[in-house]
Design an enzyme around this catalytic site. Structure first.
Site, PDB file in Angstrom:
ATOM      1  N   GLU A   1       8.535   2.562   1.347  1.00  0.00           N
ATOM      2  CA  GLU A   1       7.248   2.063   0.855  1.00  0.00           C
ATOM      3  C   GLU A   1       6.231   1.978   1.986  1.00  0.00           C
ATOM      4  OE1 GLU A   1       6.569   2.449  -2.374  1.00  0.00           O
ATOM      5  OE2 GLU A   1       8.198   1.069  -2.854  1.00  0.00           O
ATOM      6  N   HIS A   2       5.019   2.443   1.681  1.00  0.00           N
ATOM      7  CA  HIS A   2       3.915   2.479   2.655  1.00  0.00           C
ATOM      8  C   HIS A   2       4.268   3.364   3.861  1.00  0.00           C
ATOM      9  CE1 HIS A   2       1.335  -0.389   0.566  1.00  0.00           C
ATOM     10  NE2 HIS A   2       2.461  -0.973   0.214  1.00  0.00           N
ATOM     11  N   THR A   3       5.112   4.322   3.625  1.00  0.00           N
ATOM     12  CA  THR A   3       5.454   5.291   4.663  1.00  0.00           C
ATOM     13  C   THR A   3       4.763   6.627   4.418  1.00  0.00           C
ATOM     14  OG1 THR A   3       7.438   5.658   3.353  1.00  0.00           O
ATOM     15  CG2 THR A   3       7.705   4.355   5.353  1.00  0.00           C
ATOM     16  N   ASP A   4       4.376   6.900   3.162  1.00  0.00           N
ATOM     17  CA  ASP A   4       3.858   8.264   2.885  1.00  0.00           C
ATOM     18  C   ASP A   4       2.583   8.563   3.670  1.00  0.00           C
ATOM     19  OD1 ASP A   4       2.240   6.651   1.206  1.00  0.00           O
ATOM     20  OD2 ASP A   4       2.431   7.976  -0.546  1.00  0.00           O
TER      21      ASP A   4
ATOM     22  N   SER B   1       1.044  -1.419 -13.326  1.00  0.00           N
ATOM     23  CA  SER B   1       2.300  -2.110 -13.029  1.00  0.00           C
ATOM     24  C   SER B   1       3.024  -1.528 -11.831  1.00  0.00           C
ATOM     25  CB  SER B   1       3.241  -2.020 -14.233  1.00  0.00           C
ATOM     26  OG  SER B   1       2.733  -2.770 -15.275  1.00  0.00           O
ATOM     27  N   GLY B   2       2.367  -0.663 -11.099  1.00  0.00           N
ATOM     28  CA  GLY B   2       3.023  -0.083  -9.929  1.00  0.00           C
ATOM     29  C   GLY B   2       3.998   1.017 -10.292  1.00  0.00           C
TER      30      GLY B   2
ATOM     31  N   GLU C   1      -7.922  11.809  -6.671  1.00  0.00           N
ATOM     32  CA  GLU C   1      -7.905  10.336  -6.634  1.00  0.00           C
ATOM     33  C   GLU C   1      -8.643   9.815  -5.399  1.00  0.00           C
ATOM     34  OE1 GLU C   1      -4.856   8.202  -8.257  1.00  0.00           O
ATOM     35  OE2 GLU C   1      -5.497   6.345  -7.297  1.00  0.00           O
TER      36      GLU C   1
ATOM     37  N   ASP D   1       3.203   9.646  -5.130  1.00  0.00           N
ATOM     38  CA  ASP D   1       3.232   9.495  -6.587  1.00  0.00           C
ATOM     39  C   ASP D   1       3.018  10.830  -7.285  1.00  0.00           C
ATOM     40  OD1 ASP D   1       3.409   6.886  -5.785  1.00  0.00           O
ATOM     41  OD2 ASP D   1       1.373   6.347  -6.367  1.00  0.00           O
TER      42      ASP D   1
ATOM     43  N   TYR E   1      -4.829  -2.313   0.090  1.00  0.00           N
ATOM     44  CA  TYR E   1      -4.091  -1.084   0.375  1.00  0.00           C
ATOM     45  C   TYR E   1      -4.788  -0.306   1.509  1.00  0.00           C
ATOM     46  CZ  TYR E   1      -1.864   3.468  -0.503  1.00  0.00           C
ATOM     47  OH  TYR E   1      -1.183   4.655  -0.368  1.00  0.00           O
TER      48      TYR E   1
HETATM   49  C1  GLA Z   1       0.899   3.572  -3.927  1.00  0.00           C
HETATM   50  C2  GLA Z   1       0.302   4.852  -3.363  1.00  0.00           C
HETATM   51  C3  GLA Z   1       1.392   5.693  -2.697  1.00  0.00           C
HETATM   52  C4  GLA Z   1       2.184   4.867  -1.687  1.00  0.00           C
HETATM   53  C5  GLA Z   1       2.628   3.546  -2.290  1.00  0.00           C
HETATM   54  C6  GLA Z   1       3.258   2.629  -1.287  1.00  0.00           C
HETATM   55  O1  GLA Z   1       1.780   3.859  -4.967  1.00  0.00           O
HETATM   56  O2  GLA Z   1      -0.304   5.603  -4.391  1.00  0.00           O
HETATM   57  O3  GLA Z   1       0.806   6.818  -2.095  1.00  0.00           O
HETATM   58  O4  GLA Z   1       1.451   4.669  -0.521  1.00  0.00           O
HETATM   59  O5  GLA Z   1       1.561   2.847  -2.898  1.00  0.00           O
HETATM   60  O6  GLA Z   1       4.463   3.168  -0.823  1.00  0.00           O
END
Ligand code: GLA
Length: 396
Positions: A40-43, A129-130, A169, A181, A232
């Site tokens: 998570e938060h690595t991309d 909702s993520g 986006e 995503d 974010y």
């Molecule tokens: C969201 C962003 C992704 C990613 C995640 C965190 O879903 O769209 O690109 O950064 O947060 O891992």
């Protein structure tokens, strides 16, 4: 896509389209949502992620419009926007339709002679909702446009489609999202998770257990998150600043000792960088554990990932922490659970729990009950399995 997945939604969408527009739709597309198993938060730090596409979908059906306006109808919101898709597009403040316009604009930029369409959007993927409802909508729109404009544009390779949607986006919606995503939603294969290197954009399919081998449960806290709120983007900036101070192209290139020892980082940068660097290592470990069918190890890494997101990256909330703590207690008590963590950006949204298949009902009931006692409302709970990415649906 499985017969019990997207097809009933397409059937409903066709009927609803005919009822609203007085003629049948001619084009269709469906795109799944996603959960991220770990990473998570690595991309956006050129790192590693391991998501899978889930059997919850956005479906769009459409027909060429009878005049020079497009009606974009979101059935589940009962909202419509009327726009000329052949014109210069501008964002409509706060509207769901921006995700559609964003993708249309990218097709316009590629010289595709966009037609006005009547569109109906529906699905069973919870929004906000993520679970990537916005990327799912964008990829569904791109897949639909490929079908509508097949004569003008050969189908895009799935990775190109993902990149197109990411640019859409970022530029039109204004969210500086990473590639994860759209990548998984476009490229996913059934029954697999995907280890993605977000620098090289190479991926490796990693078989994901069937629901008989391991159950993946999604708990929706009901706390809506929006990436537009700025938190974010702030995380992204802190990571970029930390990489610069460390003298590396991105945090992908830093190691733990460097991050701990560097005098150049302030406390916040050090904590955020520690998360990213340790999370990248966890993703690679988790992929090895999944390949080996070692769910206990995978689960342990999921718990560690959650702790890091909570304590270092500051993106968790009480609702997610309670679910993960309860899952952890269940693991320690009787081994029902292997692992749990928040999934997606955080700030709200969903937690995922990987548990023994025979314990699924018990785990769902216990976590829901205790969540309800604490917060006075029940979480959404549903099982998920790994499915294929977006597909055209041929209606005629
Ligand atoms: C969201 C962003 C992704 C990613 C995640 C965190 O879903 O769209 O690109 O950064 O947060 O891992």
């Amino acid at each position: 896509m499985t017969a019990n997945g997207v097809h009933p939604l397409v059937a409903q969408a066709r009927q609803a389209f005919a009822a609203r527009f007085g003629r049948p739709p001619r084009f269709g597309a469906g795109a799944p949502g996603r959960v991220n198993l770990i990473g998570e938060h690595t991309d956006y730090n050129d790192g590693f992620v391991m998501p899978l596409a889930i059997d919850r979908y956005t479906v769009i059906v459409a027909a060429i419009a009878s005049d020079n306006r497009s009606s974009i109808f979101a059935r589940d919101l009962d909202r419509v926007e009327t726009v000329d898709l052949t014109a210069l597009l501008t964002a409509i403040p706060g509207s769901f339709a921006n995700y559609v316009l964003a993708v249309v604009e990218q097709f316009q930029k590629r010289g595709v002679p966009i037609a006005n369409l009547d569109l109906l959007i529906t699905g069973n993927l919870p929004r906000g909702s993520g679970l990537s409802s916005s990327a799912s909508l964008e990829v569904a729109v791109a897949t639909l446009l490929e079908q509508v404009h097949a004569a003008a544009l050969p189908p895009l390779p799935p990775l190109d489609k993902a990149l197109l949607c990411q640019v859409a986006e970022q530029q039109f919606v204004g969210v500086p999202c990473g590639i994860m995503d759209m990548f998984i939603i476009s490229v996913a294969q059934p029954d697999t998770a995907m280890l993605i290197d977000c620098r090289s954009l190479q991926h490796e399919l990693v078989p994901f257990p069937t629901p008989d081998e391991a159950a993946l449960l999604i708990f929706d806290t009901g706390v809506e998150r929006s990436l537009r709120s700025g938190e974010y983007a702030k995380r992204r900036q802190v990571c970029a600043a930390a990489a610069q101070r460390l003298g590396v192209p991105s945090l992908r290139d830093a190691n733990i000792a460097q991050v701990i020892e560097s005098p150049a980082l302030d406390d916040d940068e050090r904590r955020k960088a520690l998360h990213v660097v340790s999370e990248n290592a966890r993703v690679l470990d988790a992929a090895a554990a999944l390949r080996a069918g070692d769910f206990a190890r995978l689960g342990e890494l999921m718990f560690q990932s959650h702790g890091s997101l909570r304590d270092l990256y500051d993106v968790s909330i009480d609702e997610l922490n309670l679910l993960v703590d309860l899952a952890h207690a269940a693991r320690d008590r009787n081994g029902d659970v292997w692992g749990a963590r928040l999934t997606g950006a955080g700030f709200g949204g969903c937690a995922i729990v990987l548990c023994r298949p025979e314990a699924r009902q018990r785990v769902a009931a216990e976590l829901s009950e205790k969540f309800t006692d604490r917060f006075g409302r029940a979480p959404g709970v549903f099982p998920a399995k790994a499915v294929a990415g977006a597909q055209s649906v041929h209606l005629v």
